[in-house]
Design an enzyme around this catalytic site. Structure first.
Site, PDB file in Angstrom:
ATOM      1  N   HIS A 117       0.845  -1.201   0.000  1.00  0.00           N
ATOM      2  CA  HIS A 117       0.000   0.000   0.000  1.00  0.00           C
ATOM      3  C   HIS A 117       0.881   1.252   0.000  1.00  0.00           C
ATOM      4  CE1 HIS A 117       0.584   0.781   4.345  1.00  0.00           C
ATOM      5  NE2 HIS A 117       0.626  -0.531   4.434  1.00  0.00           N
ATOM      6  N   THR A 118       0.298   2.399   0.241  1.00  0.00           N
ATOM      7  CA  THR A 118       0.991   3.674   0.046  1.00  0.00           C
ATOM      8  C   THR A 118       2.303   3.806   0.814  1.00  0.00           C
ATOM      9  OG1 THR A 118      -1.167   4.672  -0.266  1.00  0.00           O
ATOM     10  CG2 THR A 118       0.675   6.180   0.004  1.00  0.00           C
TER      11      THR A 118
END
Length: 94
Positions: free
Chosen positions: A20-21
């Site tokens: 994810h980010t």
């Protein structure tokens, strides 16, 4: 004319929430240190490892096997640094 060395390896996403980010940001920061062209391949997609949006497009979850390929003068160091980062859960502690 000598061609640039090409290095390929595979790493597995061990983070609970996948790539994810936050881990993707760590990967981009690591990749940008190197001059080599670095690509990640997963599920039929190939993206530039220096592109946050590209990495997020992979939507790689926990357990995903990511192929990494680098080409250039520091390709081997680049690949090894990213594989090491992945095995350290992209320095994310939670």
């Amino acid at each position: 004319m000598k061609s640039e060395p090409k290095v390929k390896k595979t790493f597995v996403i061990v983070n609970d929430k996948g790539l994810h980010t936050r881990p993707a940001t760590e990967l981009v920061k690591c990749a940008q240190i190197f001059k080599s062209q670095i690509y990640l391949r997963y599920d039929g997609l190939s993206v530039n490892a220096k592109s946050l949006l590209g990495i997020l497009m992979l939507a790689a979850g926990r357990g995903a096997k990511i192929n990494i390929e680098a080409e250039g003068q520091d390709a081997e160091e680049a690949v090894n640094a990213i594989v090491r980062l992945a095995s350290n859960k992209f320095n994310i502690k939670f």
